[in-house]
Design a protein around this motif. Structure first.
Motif, short mmCIF file in Angstrom:
data_model
loop_
_atom_site.label_atom_id
_atom_site.label_comp_id
_atom_site.label_asym_id
_atom_site.label_seq_id
_atom_site.Cartn_x
_atom_site.Cartn_y
_atom_site.Cartn_z
N TRP A 208 0.82 -1.21 0.00
CA TRP A 208 0.00 0.00 0.00
C TRP A 208 0.86 1.26 0.00
O TRP A 208 0.98 1.97 0.99
CB TRP A 208 -0.94 0.00 1.19
N LYS B 169 -2.94 4.84 -1.42
CA LYS B 169 -4.30 4.41 -1.14
C LYS B 169 -5.29 5.41 -1.75
O LYS B 169 -5.04 6.61 -1.73
CB LYS B 169 -4.54 4.33 0.38
N LEU C 59 -3.76 8.96 -0.57
CA LEU C 59 -2.78 9.16 0.50
C LEU C 59 -1.56 8.32 0.16
O LEU C 59 -1.65 7.10 0.03
CB LEU C 59 -3.36 8.74 1.85
N THR C 60 -0.41 8.97 0.01
CA THR C 60 0.83 8.29 -0.36
C THR C 60 1.69 8.07 0.87
O THR C 60 1.97 9.02 1.62
CB THR C 60 1.61 9.11 -1.40
N ASP D 157 1.07 6.94 3.61
CA ASP D 157 0.36 7.35 4.82
C ASP D 157 0.76 8.74 5.30
O ASP D 157 0.53 9.11 6.46
CB ASP D 157 0.61 6.34 5.96
#
Length: 306
Positions: free
Chosen positions: A67, A70, A77-78, A80
């Protein structure tokens, strides 16, 4: 030298002062002979790598459980850490009178700042996966010499953008996301589905048979929003070496907005060589297919003409 001009009419495409040519053709043919295959396709290849890499980053999560990114191109969102929000999506949320989260506001600010610098419609040519669909339709129109159809007025996309915001305000729903081909293409690639792929097919057939280059430049409200964002962008294309132009019209054939070329190229009325209009997608195809290297990437303050 290639033997055709684009399928648009002279009034809609800004036909150059070259003889109108007909028949299936390859706008890159002369450039390949003069510059080699890579130089005649480099910006096209880099755009495809950009588009496919972005899709790949989104696919890594659901397909491989990695991930990195997302979400989708509307909101993501890269690692997080880095939020990115489509400004048109944010405008719809605000129209519904719902206050977005701080991350969404920050994400929209980052996107606006980036595209205000490099050109708003760079999103359309370098990030949006639907561009691959519409480019394919345009290629087929040239390949099979399809001349039917006529694109609607460019103002239509602004009316659609306004209508979407009104519908969002009246319904309290983010209206465009229900029918957005960009989001639907993401869902189709990841999850499949007849409806999602049907929307992609509809855009393809619209550009192929109904309106040449119609979706991105005349209908899509996301493109309209990015048009406004990129009005003062620094990165621009210039017809700096216009004295070398041989009127082959290959740049007109591949440009998604061919009407923007004549004035900077020919210097009508003392016009500057820089293509400053926000309708330019900075796709670089005019640079690729020009065997005389008339066009180049530069900045909006570069007024040199050779």
């Amino acid at each position: 030298m290639s033997t055709a001009v684009p399928n648009q009419t002279a009034s809609s495409a800004g036909t150059p002062p070259a003889a109108v040519k007909t028949g299936a053709y390859s706008p890159s043919a002369e450039a390949i002979r003069e510059k080699g295959w890579w130089k005649a396709h480099q910006w096209l290849v880099l755009r495809r790598l950009s588009q496919l890499s972005i899709l790949g980053l989104f696919l890594l999560g659901p397909v491989a459980g990695i991930w990195i990114v997302k979400g989708n191109l509307s909101s993501s969102l890269t690692l997080d850490v880095l939020p990115l929000t489509d400004p048109f999506l944010l405008a719809q949320v605000l129209a519904t009178r719902h206050w977005p989260e701080t991350a969404a506001l920050l994400g929209a600010a980052i996107v606006i700042a980036f595209y205000a610098l490099v050109g708003g419609r760079v999103f359309c040519s370098w990030a949006c996966p639907v561009n691959m669909v519409t480019d394919s339709a345009s290629w087929l129109r040239r390949r099979f010499n399809i001349t039917s159809g006529r694109a609607p007025k460019r103002e239509l996309r602004y009316w659609i953008m306004g209508a979407v915001l009104v519908v969002s305000a009246l319904t309290g729903l983010v209206a465009w996301e229900w029918v957005n081909p960009v989001s639907m293409m993401h869902r189709a690639i990841i999850f499949g589905g007849v409806v999602a792929w049907g929307a992609v097919a509809a855009v393809f057939l619209f550009d192929l048979l109904v309106a040449p280059r119609g979706w991105c430049g005349h209908v899509c409200p996301m493109g309209a929003a990015y048009h406004f964002i990129g009005k003062g962008s620094l990165l621009r294309v210039s017809a700096r070496h216009s004295s070398q132009c041989n009127d082959c019209a290959d740049c007109y054939a591949v440009c998604p907005e061919p009407h923007i070329i004549p004035i900077p190229l020919k210097g009508k009325g003392g016009a500057l060589p820089v293509i400053k209009t926000a309708e330019c997608t900075n796709c670089g195809r005019c640079i690729d297919v020009c065997s005389k290297d008339v066009f180049t990437f530069t900045h909006r303050f570069d007024h040199r003409r050779d």
